[in-house]
Design an enzyme around this catalytic site. Structure first.
Site, PDB file in Angstrom:
ATOM      1  CE1 TYR A 190     116.419 -31.348  38.786  1.00 16.43           C
ATOM      2  CE2 TYR A 190     114.062 -31.149  39.201  1.00 16.43           C
ATOM      3  CZ  TYR A 190     115.378 -30.949  39.602  1.00 16.43           C
ATOM      4  OH  TYR A 190     115.645 -30.360  40.821  1.00 16.43           O
ATOM      5  CB  SER A 191     111.638 -35.706  38.910  1.00 20.25           C
ATOM      6  OG  SER A 191     110.839 -36.205  37.866  1.00 20.25           O
ATOM      7  CE  LYS A 224     130.582 -29.035  32.562  1.00 20.75           C
ATOM      8  NZ  LYS A 224     129.657 -30.077  32.043  1.00 20.75           N
ATOM      9  CE1 TYR A 231     105.985 -23.570  29.055  1.00 19.91           C
ATOM     10  CE2 TYR A 231     106.584 -24.960  30.905  1.00 19.91           C
ATOM     11  CZ  TYR A 231     106.950 -24.121  29.865  1.00 19.91           C
ATOM     12  OH  TYR A 231     108.280 -23.871  29.644  1.00 19.91           O
ATOM     13  CG  LEU A 271     123.129 -27.301  47.021  1.00 16.20           C
ATOM     14  CD1 LEU A 271     124.348 -26.977  47.869  1.00 16.20           C
ATOM     15  CD2 LEU A 271     122.135 -26.164  47.102  1.00 16.20           C
ATOM     16  CE  LYS A 313     118.373 -33.251  42.728  1.00 13.50           C
ATOM     17  NZ  LYS A 313     119.689 -32.658  43.109  1.00 13.50           N
ATOM     18  CB  THR A 350     113.766 -31.704  43.761  1.00 15.07           C
ATOM     19  OG1 THR A 350     112.457 -31.335  43.361  1.00 15.07           O
ATOM     20  CG2 THR A 350     114.168 -32.931  42.939  1.00 15.07           C
ATOM     21  CG  ASP A 351     108.722 -30.758  45.648  1.00 19.02           C
ATOM     22  OD1 ASP A 351     109.390 -30.597  44.602  1.00 19.02           O
ATOM     23  OD2 ASP A 351     107.775 -30.007  45.965  1.00 19.02           O
ATOM     24  CD  GLU A 352     110.332 -30.659  40.037  1.00 11.19           C
ATOM     25  OE1 GLU A 352     110.356 -31.219  38.943  1.00 11.19           O
ATOM     26  OE2 GLU A 352     110.528 -29.435  40.193  1.00 11.19           O
TER      27      GLU A 352
HETATM   28  P1  NAD Z   1     120.941 -24.064  39.344  1.00  8.57           P
HETATM   29  O1  NAD Z   1     120.696 -24.696  38.024  1.00  8.57           O
HETATM   30  O2  NAD Z   1     120.638 -22.627  39.557  1.00  8.57           O
HETATM   31  O3  NAD Z   1     122.479 -24.255  39.746  1.00  8.57           O
HETATM   32  C1  NAD Z   1     123.161 -25.464  39.548  1.00  8.57           C
HETATM   33  C2  NAD Z   1     124.647 -25.195  39.741  1.00  8.57           C
HETATM   34  O4  NAD Z   1     125.337 -26.439  39.548  1.00  8.57           O
HETATM   35  C3  NAD Z   1     125.230 -24.200  38.727  1.00  8.57           C
HETATM   36  O5  NAD Z   1     126.078 -23.285  39.396  1.00  8.57           O
HETATM   37  C4  NAD Z   1     126.020 -25.083  37.775  1.00  8.57           C
HETATM   38  O6  NAD Z   1     127.138 -24.420  37.194  1.00  8.57           O
HETATM   39  C5  NAD Z   1     126.443 -26.217  38.691  1.00  8.57           C
HETATM   40  N1  NAD Z   1     126.712 -27.469  37.946  1.00  8.57           N
HETATM   41  C6  NAD Z   1     125.904 -28.038  37.003  1.00  8.57           C
HETATM   42  N2  NAD Z   1     126.504 -29.138  36.519  1.00  8.57           N
HETATM   43  C7  NAD Z   1     127.703 -29.270  37.171  1.00  8.57           C
HETATM   44  C8  NAD Z   1     128.754 -30.215  37.116  1.00  8.57           C
HETATM   45  N3  NAD Z   1     128.722 -31.261  36.277  1.00  8.57           N
HETATM   46  N4  NAD Z   1     129.820 -30.046  37.937  1.00  8.57           N
HETATM   47  C9  NAD Z   1     129.879 -28.990  38.788  1.00  8.57           C
HETATM   48  N5  NAD Z   1     128.907 -28.053  38.864  1.00  8.57           N
HETATM   49  C10 NAD Z   1     127.832 -28.201  38.068  1.00  8.57           C
HETATM   50  O7  NAD Z   1     120.170 -24.993  40.397  1.00  8.57           O
HETATM   51  P2  NAD Z   1     119.410 -24.593  41.738  1.00  8.57           P
HETATM   52  O8  NAD Z   1     118.030 -24.199  41.399  1.00  8.57           O
HETATM   53  O9  NAD Z   1     120.277 -23.692  42.544  1.00  8.57           O
HETATM   54  O10 NAD Z   1     119.339 -26.027  42.442  1.00  8.57           O
HETATM   55  C11 NAD Z   1     120.393 -26.480  43.274  1.00  8.57           C
HETATM   56  C12 NAD Z   1     120.047 -27.867  43.800  1.00  8.57           C
HETATM   57  O11 NAD Z   1     118.820 -27.811  44.540  1.00  8.57           O
HETATM   58  C13 NAD Z   1     119.826 -28.900  42.696  1.00  8.57           C
HETATM   59  O12 NAD Z   1     120.397 -30.116  43.126  1.00  8.57           O
HETATM   60  C14 NAD Z   1     118.315 -29.011  42.582  1.00  8.57           C
HETATM   61  O13 NAD Z   1     117.937 -30.298  42.149  1.00  8.57           O
HETATM   62  C15 NAD Z   1     117.894 -28.738  44.005  1.00  8.57           C
HETATM   63  N6  NAD Z   1     116.546 -28.124  44.160  1.00  8.57           N
HETATM   64  C16 NAD Z   1     116.201 -27.000  43.464  1.00  8.57           C
HETATM   65  C17 NAD Z   1     114.946 -26.430  43.672  1.00  8.57           C
HETATM   66  C18 NAD Z   1     114.530 -25.168  42.945  1.00  8.57           C
HETATM   67  O14 NAD Z   1     113.369 -24.751  43.078  1.00  8.57           O
HETATM   68  N7  NAD Z   1     115.409 -24.498  42.223  1.00  8.57           N
HETATM   69  C19 NAD Z   1     114.042 -27.000  44.559  1.00  8.57           C
HETATM   70  C20 NAD Z   1     114.436 -28.161  45.252  1.00  8.57           C
HETATM   71  C21 NAD Z   1     115.692 -28.702  45.056  1.00  8.57           C
HETATM   72  P1  TYD Z   2     109.528 -24.158  36.766  1.00  7.72           P
HETATM   73  O1  TYD Z   2     109.904 -22.839  37.329  1.00  7.72           O
HETATM   74  O2  TYD Z   2     110.185 -24.628  35.516  1.00  7.72           O
HETATM   75  O3  TYD Z   2     109.699 -25.225  37.948  1.00  7.72           O
HETATM   76  P2  TYD Z   2     109.269 -26.805  38.022  1.00  7.72           P
HETATM   77  O4  TYD Z   2     108.915 -27.267  36.683  1.00  7.72           O
HETATM   78  O5  TYD Z   2     110.523 -27.443  38.531  1.00  7.72           O
HETATM   79  O6  TYD Z   2     108.136 -26.851  38.997  1.00  7.72           O
HETATM   80  O7  TYD Z   2     107.942 -24.154  36.504  1.00  7.72           O
HETATM   81  C1  TYD Z   2     107.028 -23.872  37.540  1.00  7.72           C
HETATM   82  C2  TYD Z   2     105.637 -24.091  36.985  1.00  7.72           C
HETATM   83  O8  TYD Z   2     105.382 -23.095  35.961  1.00  7.72           O
HETATM   84  C3  TYD Z   2     105.453 -25.431  36.294  1.00  7.72           C
HETATM   85  O9  TYD Z   2     104.134 -25.899  36.546  1.00  7.72           O
HETATM   86  C4  TYD Z   2     105.604 -25.118  34.810  1.00  7.72           C
HETATM   87  C5  TYD Z   2     105.084 -23.697  34.705  1.00  7.72           C
HETATM   88  N1  TYD Z   2     105.735 -22.866  33.663  1.00  7.72           N
HETATM   89  C6  TYD Z   2     104.929 -22.185  32.722  1.00  7.72           C
HETATM   90  O10 TYD Z   2     103.688 -22.270  32.738  1.00  7.72           O
HETATM   91  N2  TYD Z   2     105.558 -21.423  31.776  1.00  7.72           N
HETATM   92  C7  TYD Z   2     106.913 -21.312  31.727  1.00  7.72           C
HETATM   93  O11 TYD Z   2     107.436 -20.613  30.825  1.00  7.72           O
HETATM   94  C8  TYD Z   2     107.706 -21.987  32.699  1.00  7.72           C
HETATM   95  C9  TYD Z   2     109.207 -21.893  32.680  1.00  7.72           C
HETATM   96  C10 TYD Z   2     107.070 -22.753  33.658  1.00  7.72           C
END
Ligand code: NAD
Ligand code: TYD
Length: 351
Positions: free
Chosen positions: A157-158, A36, A214, A83, A161, A132-134
């Protein structure tokens, strides 16, 4: 073997690494990237693959069921790697509705479209859901999340998911849809939107801005290099057992404050500052509501059954990551000043 694979969220952080891997490694596959382009999606992440003959970008919302169904039909999609999601915990605390919308209803829309297109003939078909592990909640001082750990999500969020994971498994149990699910720990690397800890802090150190830690900075996360996650998805997509779940993680736990000090050290060195000079930027702020204390993944099932292991040591990964952000300041400035959003709005206004 020829396959038409729909990757959702391919313009985001992890999705763009996965699209790059799949397009380059499997020229016989047609890769359709459905995204999107929310604030987190950026086609600049894929500039190096956009002209490849086996790559197509489709701008669409996964929640638009009729449009998604048409995409499946027109492109004869026979596998999905899903994803697309709203992915930032802090945003989910501000606006939980958009998380339920995209993560739950969007996933349901894709499941329905796959079931409709495949019409109970599931031979050679696969719906791979990236999670996600969350979803497992928070750990105390010790222990690990395994694939059978009960779900106990704490953030919107979690929770969204977790709900999507349940829908995916329900489609397998109810309709026989061939599904596989993976639950991964925190990723880091290039092209991550700078609202997440690592890119945000690299950018702030570079600009001498405060680093908002935080609470006491004592929360623990298990960090995996994003290209290792993409490799794990590739392995599970090709060799994972239908109906199974695989945990993905790097056995690489860091207390936030320790990780932040490593980041400061590496960025200071790269910028030619005195080592640790930027520690003065550390600013303790109000804790995140419902902040999970610790995540840690046991990925031994994936290692033992499918042979996947992380390829990078954390020190190497973090140095590569810091260098990438410092060498790609245009990318950082562009996504932080919203210019690319205006560009896409203009570009897609009449489509
Ligand atoms: P991101 O936020 O960087 O990217 C999400 C993508 O999804 C974006 O390109 C966005 O435009 C698209 N999107 C959002 N809403 C949409 C919709 N309604 N229709 C079509 N596209 C849409 O996320 P990420 O960090 O790359 O995570 C990708 C996946 O992996 C997610 O499902 C997330 O839950 C999972 N995940 C992420 C992490 C992490 O550390 N980032 C860890 C474990 C799992
Ligand atoms: P984040 O990258 O948002 O990932 P997640 O919440 O999905 O684990 O945050 C990673 C860790 O860092 C989390 O414990 C929250 C902390 N955090 C801060 O302390 N300051 C910040 O500005 C952000 C974005 C995260």
């Amino acid at each position: 073997m020829k396959r038409n694979i729909l990757i959702t969220g391919g313009a985001g952080f992890i999705g763009s690494h996965l699209v790059r891997l799949m397009v380059n490694k499997y020229p016989e596959y047609q890769i359709f990237n459905l995204d999107k382009l929310t604030y987190a999606g950026n086609l600049a992440n894929l500039a190096d693959v956009e002209d490849k003959p086996n790559y197509t970008f489709i701008k669409e919302d996964i929640c638009n069921f009729e449009a998604v169904r048409a995409i499946f039909e027109e492109n004869k999609i026979d596998a999905v790697i899903h994803l697309a999601a709203e992915s930032h915990v802090d945003r989910s605390i501000e606006d939980p509705f958009s998380f339920a919308q995209t993560n739950v209803l969007g996933t349901l829309s894709l499941l329905q479209a796959a079931k409709w297109q495949w019409k109970d003939n599931f031979e050679g078909k696969l719906f791979y859901h990236v999670s996600t592990d969350e979803v497992y909640g928070a750990l105390g001082e010790d222990g690990f999340f395994v694939e059978t750990t009960p779900y106990k999500p704490h953030s919107p969020y979690s929770a969204s998911k977790a709900s999507s994971d349940h829908f995916v498994r329900a489609f397998h149990d109810t309709y026989g849809l061939p599904v596989v699910v993976s639950n991964c720990s925190n990723n880091y690397g290039s092209y991550q939107f700078p609202e997440k800890l690592i890119p945000l802090f690299i950018n702030n150190i570079r600009q001498n801005k405060p680093l908002p830690v935080y609470g006491k900075g004592e929360n623990v996360r298990d960090w995996l290099y994003v290209e290792d996650h993409a490799r794990a998805i590739d392995v599970i997509f090709h060799n994972g057992k239908v109906g199974e779940t695989y945990n993905i993680g790097g056995f690489n736990e860091w207390k936030n404050i320790d990780l932040i000090k490593v980041l400061i050290k590496v960025v200071d060195k790269e910028l030619g500052r005195l080592e640790g000079a930027s520690e003065k930027l550390i600013t303790y702020v109000k804790d995140r509501a419902g902040h999970d204390l610790r995540y840690a993944i046991d990925s031994s099932k994936l290692k033992n059954e499918l042979g996947w292991e992380p390829s990078l040591q954390f020190e190497e990964g973090i140095e590569k990551t810091v260098r990438w952000y410092l060498q790609n300041q245009d990318w950082l400035d562009n996504v932080t000043n919203g210019e690319y959003q205006n560009y896409y709005e203009k570009m897609y206004k009449n489509r």
